[in-house]
Design a protein around this motif. Structure first.
Motif, PDB file in Angstrom:
ATOM      1  N   ARG A 251      -2.166 -14.165  -5.329  1.00  0.00           N
ATOM      2  CA  ARG A 251      -2.199 -13.583  -4.189  1.00  0.00           C
ATOM      3  C   ARG A 251      -0.532 -12.691  -4.857  1.00  0.00           C
ATOM      4  O   ARG A 251       0.379 -12.830  -4.590  1.00  0.00           O
ATOM      5  CB  ARG A 251      -1.444 -13.811  -2.669  1.00  0.00           C
ATOM      6  N   PRO A 252      -1.273 -11.700  -5.443  1.00  0.00           N
ATOM      7  CA  PRO A 252      -0.624 -11.012  -6.135  1.00  0.00           C
ATOM      8  C   PRO A 252      -0.097  -9.738  -5.280  1.00  0.00           C
ATOM      9  O   PRO A 252      -0.802  -9.289  -4.259  1.00  0.00           O
ATOM     10  CB  PRO A 252      -1.240  -9.948  -7.569  1.00  0.00           C
ATOM     11  N   LYS A 253       1.353  -8.726  -5.211  1.00  0.00           N
ATOM     12  CA  LYS A 253       1.292  -8.219  -4.521  1.00  0.00           C
ATOM     13  C   LYS A 253       2.103  -7.277  -5.864  1.00  0.00           C
ATOM     14  O   LYS A 253       3.338  -6.796  -6.731  1.00  0.00           O
ATOM     15  CB  LYS A 253       2.866  -8.218  -3.198  1.00  0.00           C
ATOM     16  N   PHE A 254       1.973  -5.744  -5.274  1.00  0.00           N
ATOM     17  CA  PHE A 254       2.493  -5.139  -6.421  1.00  0.00           C
ATOM     18  C   PHE A 254       3.683  -3.634  -4.803  1.00  0.00           C
ATOM     19  O   PHE A 254       2.798  -3.455  -3.896  1.00  0.00           O
ATOM     20  CB  PHE A 254       1.677  -3.775  -6.487  1.00  0.00           C
ATOM     21  N   ASP A 255       4.943  -3.495  -5.445  1.00  0.00           N
ATOM     22  CA  ASP A 255       5.491  -2.656  -4.697  1.00  0.00           C
ATOM     23  C   ASP A 255       5.915  -1.867  -6.002  1.00  0.00           C
ATOM     24  O   ASP A 255       7.534  -2.274  -6.171  1.00  0.00           O
ATOM     25  CB  ASP A 255       6.878  -3.982  -4.369  1.00  0.00           C
ATOM     26  N   ILE A 256       5.502  -0.203  -6.131  1.00  0.00           N
ATOM     27  CA  ILE A 256       6.476   0.038  -7.386  1.00  0.00           C
ATOM     28  C   ILE A 256       6.357   1.754  -6.634  1.00  0.00           C
ATOM     29  O   ILE A 256       6.055   2.593  -6.152  1.00  0.00           O
ATOM     30  CB  ILE A 256       4.775   0.865  -7.807  1.00  0.00           C
ATOM     31  N   ASP A 257       8.005   2.362  -7.165  1.00  0.00           N
ATOM     32  CA  ASP A 257       8.850   2.956  -6.650  1.00  0.00           C
ATOM     33  C   ASP A 257       7.591   4.497  -7.334  1.00  0.00           C
ATOM     34  O   ASP A 257       7.871   4.502  -8.670  1.00  0.00           O
ATOM     35  CB  ASP A 257       9.616   3.106  -7.981  1.00  0.00           C
TER      36      ASP A 257
END
Length: 378
Positions: A251-257
């Motif tokens: 379960r990948p999650k991305f939090d990119i500014d």
């Protein structure tokens, strides 16, 4: 290797003075002897201008200019000889040139200034001329060897810098190429398993995604830097391949500014970190794990964190690394090669029980290498 700050390109018309040795020599020769002539003439006419004084000094400067041209040729030959022989010949040549120079200067002064029509030069005139001529030629010789030594040192520094850059580029390429066989082995092993299970559709889908990923890795130089956005796009392509193996367990999650998306970093820097998380967090747990990739811009620093919800680092356990031993050490070495001391690499267990890798690098927007995104490579 990327610099630690945006490159400042000098104006195109600015070139190192000694880049063209011939031009530098003639310029210094003209300026040096021109200055000597001006100083000597100014000193000689302090008691009043007179052709009887001006002309001998002019002849002295011309003779010195011509003699030093001959000396430069001989010195250039001596510099290629063994050191002891070169030094002995240099000293002998300097003394011989001084004797000739002093005699001609004394003769010119005697003939023109003193109206001495009889041939010959007095001992006092010769000693006075010898002192001046030796000082001038010795000073010129010291400058000649000093400048040539400086040029030699600069050339060696440039060569060392080029060799260091080549070694650094080779090291970066080696580190990057270490990752490809490792990832390829795991993926092909999964495809082989799918084929044996006669799940041809899934095997074809994985092969298609693998080909896109490999085209991207081959399209970019191994030492190139890519943007955070390109790196994230590549990670998503990689995770699509791994999703075929682990399905809901991964379960990948991305939090990119968004402000950090244009920042540059070594290509495929994060892929082994994510692969490490899959190996130690997703694989050993029946329920799988979450893998979070977070990128933040803090001032002029880019902060990257890859964390998982796996078992974490047990007390007394060794630091996780890929099975070939090139995972986290590889990343650390690539960061050092790319940014020197201006970077930070930290691994830790998270309070929730997982494992995290934190990377901090300078915010950069420039790169000399041409890079392509996974979509362009496909």
């Amino acid at each position: 290797m990327a610099s630690l700050a945006p490159r400042q390109h000098p104006p195109l018309n600015v070139r190192p003075f000694f880049e063209d040795k011939g031009r530098a020599f003639w310029t210094l020769q003209a300026v040096g002897w021109g200055g000597y002539l001006i100083v000597r003439e100014a000193a000689s006419i302090s008691g009043g201008p007179s052709m009887d004084v001006v002309v001998p000094v002019l002849i002295e400067a011309i003779l010195g200019y011509c003699l030093t041209l001959l000396l430069s040729t001989l010195y250039g030959y001596y510099r290629r000889m063994p050191r002891v022989a070169g030094v002995v010949l240099t000293v002998a040549t300097l003394l011989g040139a001084t004797l000739i120079y002093a005699f001609l200067v004394a003769f010119a002064f005697s003939f023109i200034s003193l109206r001495n029509l009889a041939p010959g030069v007095s001992l006092a005139q010769f000693i006075s001329a010898f002192y001046i001529c030796f000082t001038v030629l010795a000073g010129w010789s010291a400058l000649y060897f000093g400048i040539n030594f400086y040029i030699l040192v600069e050339e060696q520094i440039d060569q060392m810098r080029d060799l260091e850059m080549q070694a650094s580029s080779a090291q970066l390429a080696m580190l990057r190429y270490q990752l490809n066989p490792h990832f390829l082995f795991n993926t092909l092993n999964s495809i082989s398993t799918l084929v044996l299970l006669k799940q041809t559709d899934r095997a074809n889908a994985m092969l298609s995604r693998l080909s896109s990923f490999l085209r991207y890795t081959l399209a970019n130089e191994p030492t190139a830097h890519v943007t955070v956005a390109q790196e994230v796009e590549t990670l998503k392509l990689y995770l699509e391949i791994e999703k075929m193996r682990f399905e809901a367990r991964l379960r990948p999650k991305f939090d990119i500014d968004p402000a950090a998306e244009r920042a540059r970093l070594p290509s495929l820097l994060l892929q082994p970190v994510v692969e490490n998380a899959i190996k130690y967090a997703v694989t050993p747990q029946e329920e799988g794990a979450d893998i979070c990739i977070e990128v933040r811009l803090a001032g002029d620093r880019v902060q990257i964190t890859v964390s998982d919800t796996g078992p974490g680092l047990r007390e007394g356990a060794a630091l996780p690394s890929l099975s070939t031993g090139v995972g986290l050490p590889n990343i650390r070495e690539r960061l050092v090669q790319a940014f020197g001391p201006d970077q930070r690499f930290v691994t830790r267990s998270t309070p929730e029980g997982g494992f995290a890798v934190a990377i901090e690098i300078p915010f950069q927007l420039e790169d000399t290498q041409r890079t392509s995104s996974p979509s362009e490579a496909a």
